[in-house]
Design a protein around this motif. Structure first.
Motif, PDB file in Angstrom:
ATOM      1  N   ASP A  25       0.858  -1.194   0.000  1.00  0.00           N
ATOM      2  CA  ASP A  25       0.000   0.000   0.000  1.00  0.00           C
ATOM      3  C   ASP A  25       0.894   1.244   0.000  1.00  0.00           C
ATOM      4  OD1 ASP A  25      -2.324  -1.550   0.121  1.00  0.00           O
ATOM      5  OD2 ASP A  25      -2.133  -1.745   2.295  1.00  0.00           O
ATOM      6  N   ALA A  28       0.321   8.077  -1.611  1.00  0.00           N
ATOM      7  CA  ALA A  28      -0.125   8.651  -2.885  1.00  0.00           C
ATOM      8  C   ALA A  28       1.041   9.196  -3.710  1.00  0.00           C
ATOM      9  CB  ALA A  28      -1.144   9.755  -2.621  1.00  0.00           C
ATOM     10  N   LYS A  31       2.912   6.426  -5.399  1.00  0.00           N
ATOM     11  CA  LYS A  31       2.104   5.870  -6.486  1.00  0.00           C
ATOM     12  C   LYS A  31       2.249   6.706  -7.757  1.00  0.00           C
ATOM     13  CE  LYS A  31      -1.675   3.384  -4.187  1.00  0.00           C
ATOM     14  NZ  LYS A  31      -1.621   2.168  -5.017  1.00  0.00           N
ATOM     15  N   PRO A 164      -4.570   2.244  -8.074  1.00  0.00           N
ATOM     16  CA  PRO A 164      -5.282   1.761  -6.881  1.00  0.00           C
ATOM     17  C   PRO A 164      -5.661   0.297  -7.068  1.00  0.00           C
ATOM     18  CG  PRO A 164      -6.682   3.219  -8.189  1.00  0.00           C
ATOM     19  CD  PRO A 164      -5.311   3.303  -8.775  1.00  0.00           C
ATOM     20  N   ARG A 168      -6.219  -2.082 -10.670  1.00  0.00           N
ATOM     21  CA  ARG A 168      -4.874  -2.598 -10.931  1.00  0.00           C
ATOM     22  C   ARG A 168      -4.731  -3.185 -12.330  1.00  0.00           C
ATOM     23  NH1 ARG A 168      -2.461  -4.078  -5.660  1.00  0.00           N
ATOM     24  NH2 ARG A 168      -2.034  -1.858  -5.772  1.00  0.00           N
TER      25      ARG A 168
END
Length: 540
Positions: A25, A28, A31, A164, A168
């Protein structure tokens, strides 16, 4: 085997299979970085082939090559790119993502640096007497094919990390889709880089992209994953036959276009291809732990999937070979077609964004039907081509076809992955091989068919026009022959667009009938696979 990292991944963060990175995880910001790096890697992978396709004639001129020698450069890239998928998959499983990334970067830097050194003449100064620059270019292109395949995989994994969890699978669509920008973007940038045929700046640009990827991948590596001992002795034998067969098939398809299909020596690579691929498949069928699940690959659904992918790639040659070939014959060069390829890039981007946003596991056939219908519409529009056609006249038709080229890919990748995952991780390598071969070989077959068709039809139209022409004054004969040749060429491309339009229309009707049949009987062709995946999620 445990994941080799101090951080203990949560159950939902574990790698999906051996050879893939974990899916932690990420915050942000990280990512976004993964996503941006994935985009840059994907575009770089696309440029490996795009810059070759666009500038092959320039490379031939710079190195003083014949068309046949130029064809071998194309063969060198395509044969390694088509067959290396199997080996790369095993390397990831055996040695992990970290080493795989380093191998990919090594091949990318080696290929781009060799090409730059050859184009600049620096390498020739030192070893020119030992090895001809042409052979160095062949080596560089073969390495480039390996690098492009490996970088495509990295682009997919980086894109997956940036998505997310609910979206995916869209990362996979993004990774495959980014590679499609390679050729149109190469058409746009090449006139500004290869000024007056100077290809050194072109390859320096490619080398710069490789250095950028090197820095970014080392700045933010992929999460580690699980490894296992997957290589077996029979892998070497099987891969040798498989790779040799695909390489020979590439030779046949590329050189057949150049030397013509009746050339006697072309029978040898065709025979080698049949023997090599057949032997590899026979070995895989009778192995306890095969690399390729041949029985699954021979199933009706997978054959239909492979045929659909190949047919789509052949139909899409209407743009990459058909329209581009007509405009080239009409005298338009790359610098006069920047706007044309700008439209293609815009359509590709729009299709990719829509595909990422809207592709759903329960509705995978409808986008494919829509894409084929767009190809049919674009081809019907192109049947109106004439001697006075300009690139601007093709904007609408090529927007449709460029959109279709990417829009069909998302659902195709999604369906193939669903069918593979539902049968187990071991089947994913078979899907990867099927998809890679259907796209690479399908593209070569499409180009070969179009070249053969237009050549034959041009000769037929030329003979008919000359028989009915009023030759008149012998002094005007050269001008008459030139005009008739141009008219015959345009007429041949009109025939091509008509045939492509009919093929795409028939394909659309067949797919629509199949779709309507399934809807009427309330059947989902992927219901079995979706049910298995649902159980897998419940098990987690």
């Amino acid at each position: 085997m445990p994941v080799s990292t101090e951080y203990q991944f949560k159950p939902h963060e574990q790698p999906f299979m051996v050879g893939s990175p974990a899916n932690p995880d990420h915050p942000a910001r990280r990512k976004v970085l993964y996503l941006l790096i994935g985009i840059i890697i994907g575009l770089t992978a696309g440029f490996q082939n795009g810059l070759l396709v666009v500038n092959l004639n320039t490379i031939q001129g710079e190195l003083g090559l014949t068309p046949v020698e130029g064809g071998w450069i194309s063969v060198s890239y395509n044969m390694t790119n088509a067959c290396i998928t199997v080996l790369l998959y095993k390397i990831r499983q055996q040695f992990g993502m970290s080493l795989f990334s380093k191998i990919a970067l090594f091949f990318l830097l080696l290929a781009t640096s060799l090409q730059w050194l050859v184009s600049s003449g620096l390498l020739t100064v030192y070893i020119g007497n030992l090895l001809d620059p042409y052979y160095l270019e062949l080596i560089a292109r073969g390495i480039s094919g390996i690098a492009a395949s490996a970088m495509t995989v990295l682009a997919i994994f980086y894109s997956l990390q940036g998505m997310p969890a609910a979206k995916r699978i869209s990362g996979m669509i993004l990774g495959f889709g980014l590679v499609q920008f390679g050729t149109p973007l190469s058409r746009i940038v090449s006139p500004y880089l290869a000024v007056e045929g100077d290809i050194e700046s072109l390859f320096l640009f490619q080398f710069g992209l490789a250095l950028l990827c090197f820095g970014l991948i080392n700045l933010l590596e992929l999460p580690p994953g699980k490894t296992d001992k997957v290589f077996e002795k029979l892998d070497i034998l099987s891969f040798t036959f498989f790779a040799g067969g695909l390489a020979a098939l590439c030779v046949f398809l590329v050189q057949g276009r150049i030397t013509w299909w009746t050339t006697p020596w072309l029978s040898y690579p065709l025979i080698i291809a049949l023997i090599g691929i057949s032997t590899a498949l026979w070995i895989e069928t009778h192995r306890k732990s095969p690399m390729l699940q041949v029985r699954w690959m021979r199933s009706r659904n997978i054959i239909a999937f492979m045929v659909t992918g190949a047919v789509m790639r052949i139909l899409l040659s209407e743009q990459s070979v058909g329209t581009a070939g007509l405009l080239t014959n009409l005298g338009y060069s790359n610098d006069q077609m920047v706007g044309f390829y700008g439209v293609v890039v815009a359509a590709t981007l729009l299709a990719l964004l829509i595909s990422i946003w809207l592709t759903k596991a329960t509705e995978l056939r409808r986008p494919v039907i829509f894409a084929v219908a767009l190809i049919a519409l674009g081809a019907w529009i192109d049947t109106g081509a004439s001697l006075n056609s300009t690139p601007e006249m093709f904007y609408m038709s090529q927007f449709f076809i460029a959109f279709a080229a990417v829009y069909f890919m998302g659902p195709m990748v999604f369906e193939g992955m669903l069918r593979a995952i539902a049968n187990g991780p071991a089947y994913i390598i078979s899907f990867s091989v099927i998809f890679s071969i259907s796209q690479t070989i399908g593209g070569l077959v499409g180009a070969a068919i179009i070249q053969a068709f237009t050549t034959i039809r041009t000769q037929t139209h030329y003979a008919d026009m000359m028989n009915s022409a009023n030759l008149g004054d012998p002094a005007t004969l050269p001008q008459i022959i030139q005009n008739v040749t141009r008219q015959a060429t345009v007429a041949a491309y009109q025939d091509l667009f008509f045939v492509m339009a009919v093929m795409a229309t028939v394909t659309t009707i067949i797919l629509l009938l199949n779709f309507a049949y399934n809807r009427y009987h309330k059947r989902n062709p992927l219901s079995k696979e979706l049910a298995i995946l649902a159980k897998m999620r419940e098990g987690k």
